[in-house]
Scaffold this active site. Structure first.
Site, PDB file in Angstrom:
ATOM      1  CD  GLU A   1      43.640  46.121  40.802  1.00 49.86           C
ATOM      2  OE1 GLU A   1      44.169  45.067  41.205  1.00 49.86           O
ATOM      3  OE2 GLU A   1      42.455  46.397  41.007  1.00 49.86           O
TER       4      GLU A   1
ATOM      5  CB  CYS B   1      43.624  39.868  40.770  1.00 51.77           C
ATOM      6  SG  CYS B   1      44.148  40.414  39.156  1.00 51.77           S
TER       7      CYS B   1
ATOM      8  CG  ASN C   1      42.352  37.904  48.869  1.00 52.85           C
ATOM      9  OD1 ASN C   1      42.471  37.831  50.084  1.00 52.85           O
ATOM     10  ND2 ASN C   1      43.388  37.900  48.058  1.00 52.85           N
TER      11      ASN C   1
ATOM     12  CB  CYS D   1      38.126  36.321  38.938  1.00 58.72           C
ATOM     13  SG  CYS D   1      39.595  37.337  38.697  1.00 58.72           S
TER      14      CYS D   1
ATOM     15  CB  SER E   1      49.294  32.682  35.808  1.00 54.24           C
ATOM     16  OG  SER E   1      48.088  31.996  36.089  1.00 54.24           O
TER      17      SER E   1
END
Length: 365
Positions: A99, A349, A305, A126, A203
């Protein structure tokens, strides 16, 4: 050594820095200026094939085609949000998917890139780690993500360019360090895409504190962000299993080394999970952890999210987020609540990739 990670035997030319391209050209009987011409075609004119490089000889173009491919990615899905966010699903030569996300910011176009196919870091909230790491993404494949997003605007005649990059997509960047650094040097090159170092953020979850020290010595002016998400080892271990091997004491020893060496600010990413890490008491613990380092620290509070596979977690309420923020501000901590992007598409993500893989498996069943 880098693992054998693609069925296409020719690497992407995007994976070479300018110096590496010059070295390759000279080794193959060409003058240095020819490599400079190729570089200009790649990143200034942004052509889609070697044949479009009209000032190169047919012999040199044949050499390029024998040694390299240009763009190794194939666009599979594009999702556009009402707020201008665009999420891309790309297929790599060996048919695995990654992605990439484009975010429209007040300061320009920002792209979030992926560095691994899947993730082994095991963060329990995640979507990226639902599907384990299959392989690293090469430097050329990471650069290609930027180039395809830029192509999206070029083809529409839009006079916009990618100005910022965040390495916060699927995977742990420091677990793919060699390819990460080549990617950073390519996009930062003043004679190419010329994306400013201070407009690039990498990150890491801090799974290998030694890599943070190595990053300090590589002496790029790239921004560093730490996926923190908890101010104590017990809570952080429950959210991020890598804490067992990299407790906060080791992590912050490396962070302190980084700031002392570079005098650069570190951003701490903190995802807000309802009832897990969002109480005022935990906010005070976070403030106590950061306070002595506050001159070179910035806390980014991130609305969660929700992920279907992680039903345990919900996003913090706006009220709890505001209270958490207030505790940090009262302690003098530099902080912000991050602006959301793409909430009406598969924003988390790894979500879009996971959904597409499930769809493909269902078709085969």
């Amino acid at each position: 050594m880098t693992e054998n990670i693609t069925t296409e035997t020719r690497p992407s030319i995007y994976g070479l820095t300018r110096d590496q391209l010059i070295e390759w050209a000279i080794e193959n009987g060409e003058k240095k200026f020819r490599a400079t011409q190729v570089w200009d075609w790649l990143y200034r004119k942004r052509v889609q094939s070697f044949e479009e490089m009209s000032n190169l000889s047919a012999v040199f173009i044949d050499k390029l085609n024998e040694a390299f491919i240009l763009n190794p990615l194939e666009q599979v899905v594009v999702q556009e949000s009402a707020d201008g966010t665009v999420k891309y699903l790309f297929m790599l030569p060996d048919k695995v998917m990654i992605e990439t996300v484009l975010m429209r910011q007040s300061y320009g176009l920002s792209v979030c890139v992926t560095t691994q196919v899947g993730c082994n870091m095991g963060c329990t909230f995640c979507a990226s780690g639902i599907l384990k790491k299959e392989r690293d993404v090469t430097a050329g494949e990471i650069v290609s993500q930027i180039m395809l997003v830029q192509k999206y605007f070029d083809e529409r005649g839009l006079d916009e360019r990618v100005s910022h990059v965040v390495v916060m997509g699927i995977g742990e960047p420091f677990d793919n360090y060699e390819h990460l650094m080549n990617f950073l040097r390519v996009i930062n090159d003043d004679n190419g895409l010329a994306i400013g170092a201070r407009h690039i953020t990498v990150s890491t979850c801090g799974f290998m504190p030694a890599k943070i020290k190595e990053f300090a010595h590589d002496n790029l002016q790239i921004n560093l962000a730490i996926s923190l998400h908890a101010p104590n080892n017990e809570l952080r271990t429950s959210l991020m299993r890598i804490t067992r091997n990299a407790p906060l004491e080791k992590l912050f020893e490396a962070i302190d080394y980084y700031t002392e060496t570079t005098n650069r600010r570190v951003t701490y990413e903190y995802i807000m999970l309802s009832g897990e890490n969002d109480s005022p008491e935990i906010a005070q613990q976070l403030a106590d952890l950061i306070k002595s380092r506050n001159k070179l620290s910035y806390v980014n509070l991130i609305p969660y999210n929700p992920v279907a596979e992680h039903i345990k977690y919900e996003r913090s309420t706006k009220d709890n987020t505001a209270k958490f923020y207030d505790v940090l501000k009262k302690n003098g901590i530099n902080c912000v609540v991050r602006q959301e992007h793409g909430t009406d598409i598969d924003a988390a993500c790894g979500q879009l990739r996971s959904k597409q893989i499930k769809k493909n498996k269902a078709k085969l069943a």
